[in-house]
Motif scaffolding. Sequence first.
Motif, short mmCIF file in Angstrom:
data_model
loop_
_atom_site.label_atom_id
_atom_site.label_comp_id
_atom_site.label_asym_id
_atom_site.label_seq_id
_atom_site.Cartn_x
_atom_site.Cartn_y
_atom_site.Cartn_z
N PHE A 146 0.75 -1.10 -0.07
CA PHE A 146 -0.02 0.06 -0.04
C PHE A 146 1.05 1.26 -0.07
O PHE A 146 0.64 2.15 -0.57
N HIS A 147 1.90 1.22 0.77
CA HIS A 147 2.81 2.11 0.93
C HIS A 147 3.44 2.55 -0.59
O HIS A 147 3.69 3.84 -0.85
N LYS A 148 3.77 1.51 -1.17
CA LYS A 148 4.62 1.71 -2.47
C LYS A 148 3.43 2.16 -3.63
O LYS A 148 3.95 3.05 -4.46
N THR A 149 2.37 1.54 -3.33
CA THR A 149 1.32 1.95 -4.55
C THR A 149 0.36 3.00 -4.43
O THR A 149 0.09 3.90 -5.32
N VAL A 150 0.01 3.29 -3.07
CA VAL A 150 -1.17 4.23 -2.94
C VAL A 150 -0.48 5.65 -2.01
O VAL A 150 -0.75 6.40 -2.48
N SER A 152 1.23 6.98 2.04
CA SER A 152 1.64 6.71 3.42
C SER A 152 0.62 6.61 4.33
O SER A 152 0.17 7.77 4.77
N THR A 153 0.02 5.71 4.72
CA THR A 153 -0.73 5.48 5.81
C THR A 153 -0.87 4.21 6.48
O THR A 153 -0.56 3.21 5.94
N PRO A 154 -1.16 4.06 7.77
CA PRO A 154 -1.40 5.00 8.50
C PRO A 154 -0.02 5.68 9.33
O PRO A 154 -0.20 6.40 10.37
N PHE A 155 0.90 5.00 8.75
CA PHE A 155 2.29 5.99 9.15
C PHE A 155 3.06 5.98 7.94
O PHE A 155 2.78 5.56 6.90
N LYS A 288 0.79 4.78 19.60
CA LYS A 288 -0.67 4.70 19.35
C LYS A 288 -0.94 3.88 18.29
O LYS A 288 -1.99 2.94 18.26
N PHE A 289 -0.29 3.74 17.28
CA PHE A 289 -0.40 2.84 15.86
C PHE A 289 -0.19 1.49 16.53
O PHE A 289 -1.18 0.65 16.23
N ASN A 290 0.58 1.23 17.26
CA ASN A 290 0.79 -0.14 17.73
C ASN A 290 -0.33 -0.88 18.62
O ASN A 290 -0.67 -1.77 18.58
N LYS A 291 -0.81 0.35 19.43
CA LYS A 291 -2.08 -0.14 20.27
C LYS A 291 -3.16 -0.39 19.20
O LYS A 291 -3.99 -1.35 19.43
N ALA A 292 -3.37 0.27 18.31
CA ALA A 292 -4.48 0.50 17.41
C ALA A 292 -4.41 -1.03 16.58
O ALA A 292 -5.39 -1.62 16.22
N ILE A 293 -3.24 -1.50 16.11
CA ILE A 293 -3.25 -2.49 15.42
C ILE A 293 -3.84 -3.51 16.25
O ILE A 293 -4.58 -4.57 15.87
N LYS A 294 -3.69 -3.76 17.66
CA LYS A 294 -4.35 -4.64 18.33
C LYS A 294 -5.73 -4.59 18.62
O LYS A 294 -6.48 -5.29 18.76
N ASN A 295 -6.02 -3.37 18.87
CA ASN A 295 -7.42 -2.96 19.53
C ASN A 295 -8.46 -2.76 18.25
O ASN A 295 -9.68 -2.87 18.70
N MET A 296 -8.12 -2.25 17.28
CA MET A 296 -9.00 -1.84 16.18
C MET A 296 -9.34 -3.00 15.45
O MET A 296 -8.51 -3.65 15.15
N PRO A 297 -10.82 -3.55 15.40
CA PRO A 297 -11.26 -4.62 14.69
C PRO A 297 -10.80 -4.47 13.21
O PRO A 297 -10.72 -3.45 12.48
N LEU A 298 -10.62 -5.47 12.61
CA LEU A 298 -10.15 -5.86 11.14
C LEU A 298 -11.19 -5.03 10.25
O LEU A 298 -10.51 -4.44 9.11
N SER A 299 -12.26 -5.20 10.56
CA SER A 299 -13.22 -4.50 9.75
C SER A 299 -13.03 -3.08 9.52
O SER A 299 -13.30 -2.55 8.49
N ASP A 300 -12.81 -2.57 10.83
CA ASP A 300 -12.32 -1.11 10.73
C ASP A 300 -11.31 -0.63 9.93
O ASP A 300 -11.24 0.48 9.11
N TRP A 301 -10.14 -1.53 9.93
CA TRP A 301 -9.08 -1.33 9.21
C TRP A 301 -9.02 -1.24 7.69
O TRP A 301 -8.73 -0.56 7.04
N LYS A 302 -10.03 -2.43 7.28
CA LYS A 302 -10.33 -2.53 6.06
C LYS A 302 -11.22 -1.26 5.60
O LYS A 302 -10.80 -0.83 4.32
N PHE A 305 -8.62 1.66 5.03
CA PHE A 305 -7.72 1.43 3.94
C PHE A 305 -8.68 1.96 2.52
O PHE A 305 -8.11 2.44 1.73
N LYS A 306 -9.91 1.54 2.66
CA LYS A 306 -10.62 1.69 1.60
C LYS A 306 -10.88 3.22 1.33
O LYS A 306 -10.86 3.76 0.28
N TRP A 307 -11.03 3.88 2.34
CA TRP A 307 -11.14 5.40 2.51
C TRP A 307 -9.80 5.93 1.87
O TRP A 307 -10.03 6.93 1.14
N GLU A 308 -8.78 5.60 2.46
CA GLU A 308 -7.43 5.99 2.24
C GLU A 308 -7.29 5.92 0.52
O GLU A 308 -6.79 6.65 -0.19
N LEU A 309 -7.55 4.74 0.23
CA LEU A 309 -7.55 4.62 -1.24
C LEU A 309 -8.35 5.28 -2.10
O LEU A 309 -8.06 6.07 -3.03
#
Length: 677
Positions: A146-150, A152-155, A288-302, A305-309
């Motif tokens: 994603f970083h290469k193609t789209v 820099s997010t979420p870092f 914070k990113f490290n925490k969010a990776i664990k706490n945020m549901p995968l569906s939210d991440w998806k 990333f769709k919004w970022e795209l």
Amino acid sequence: MKKNVIVAAVAAAVLSACGGAGEKSEKLSSVDWNGMDTTVSPKEDFYRFANGNWMKNNPVPESESRWGSFNEVKDRNNDIIKEILNEASKNDTAEKGSATQLVGDYYYCIMDKEKRAVDGIAPIQSQLDKIDGLTKENLETFLADFHKTVGSTPFGFSIFEDLKDNEVYAVYLGQHGLGLPDKEYYFKQDEKSVETRAKYVEHVDKMFALANVNSKDAGKKILAIETELAGDMMNRVEQRDISKLYNKMAYADIKKQWNNFNWDKYFSAIGVTDFDSVIVMQPKYMAKFNKAIKNMPLSDWKLYFKWELINAMASTLTPEMEQQNFAFYSQYMRGAKEMKEDWKRAIDAMTSSVGDVMGKAFVEKAFSPEAKEKINALVDNLQAALGERLEQLEWMSDSTKLQAKEKMASFTRKLGYPDEWKDMSSLNISRESYAANKMAVNQWQFKDMLDKYGKPVDKTEWGMPAHMVNAYYNPIQNEIVFPAGIMQPPFFDPNAEDAVNYARIGAVIGHEMIHGFDDQGARFDATGLFKNWWTKEDLEKFKAQTGILVEQYNQYTPIEGNDEVKVNGELTLGENIADFGGLTIAYYAFQKSLEGKKEEEINGFTPEQRFFIAFGQIWKGNARDEYLRTQVQTDPHSPTEFRVNGTLSNMPEFFAAFNVEEGDPMRQPAEKIATIW
Ligand SMILES: [Zn+2]
């Protein structure tokens, strides 16, 4: 003594050069007399005195959010570039990777709106599929791709000179990934900020609908996710403090501290593994990113990333999506009434992707080596004037002065265009789709950045395309850079009198030089290292003086009848220092050019007065309220009115020229006048 001889020699070069130009035309041109409004007193509002009539006669065009000299020159440059692009796009047999093929095919795709409408979101479907296929297990490889193609997010990951060892490139990590322009937009509780967030939610929902990506309450969820991430980000003012951004951490510690993310897996997918430390710009955010990776549901991440795209690719997809993107970011946030013409938007988009290729074509058509020579001589004069100013500074100790002078003498100059153009022939541009080309550019730029790692720092590189109407100072290489795009009227005019050229391109040159000595630049030494060269006492004095400037600009309200929207003196400090110091040294360089000449009045104005009028006119402009509101929250530059009035009301040289007295609005009270450079 020896130095003065050198100064005299270069000053003479400029004079004779200007004289030569003058012989051709009957008379050298001066300031724009018609643009002035002499019913306004220069002691009360110099900006409107110099520009009042121009402002009345030049409302902001419907497609713009502001209008001024920079836009006028950009328009002229664009006309030249348009021809180049039109010609190139007619050629569909140009050799793959050639300049003609790259810009021609890219332009062709951008302009083919019918095909974009038919394609819909097909060009990003494979990216959407990848997001749907995201799992906890493939997160790292997904993110690297994603970083290469789209984007820099979420870092963000980047390769950049190590600020404390600028002969080598280092690995950086930092915050990234908000749809609103700054952290503060997510938390401010005033009416307008609340409204902006509501509009943003609406905008996200509309974009999901237009992209035909189903998601209930996407807008609300995106706002919640971004607010959560933004909570531990730095705002723009905090990020001005370089020392807070430079946190070198052992890679082993990063892996230990932020272990919800498999960094080894990520970096090996990126393609950089040979390092043992990373410069983390915002450690709190990475935690914070490290925490969010664990706490945020995968569906939210998806969803995220769709919004970022969608957001990153919006202007490359269907005309409806491009329109909606405009409606929020340009119309609502900046006040433009309608979209710019297609070809102008195309040039803007291409400038950030294939700018080097366009810049090369531009200078072949429009660059004058004579202008470069004359500007080189002007830089000599400005540099000499700065040297003398530094020598005479009363507040600075001799030991710091010595360092400052060394830094000034070590400026690297880049004028016109790069000695070596970037070779972009491996960039894969085709006539397939705008979106595919944009992603190809992203990948190419990412690889270009990666390729630097482990190699000696490339000091010939330019950070701005040659056709751009702008200039910059780069503290890490201690260099001042002036692209061909700005070396033309009204900034530089070989047929204009010295008062005008010194006040315009001279003030621009001075401005960039003083960036080497603003609140950020002053923290880098003569070799470009982030290293203190100040005595403690001098640094305190510097901070006290620049603090006066912060207070001064904090008072400014750019929107008539609105006291709530204020300039941020801290955010704009570096630019305000550069404006003030830059004009001061331009003035003294101009004074030197007058030596031995008869001072003649034109239209009743002395050379000094014409100098200040010419300066005021370079910043002539009209801007929409929405633009100004966003500008003061995001732009390190003050609104143009204050770049003129704020600067001049600190300058004794200006008071003398226009007989501005204590108590006049254009003169700061004595105790509030900053003395910096
Ligand atoms: Zn600047």
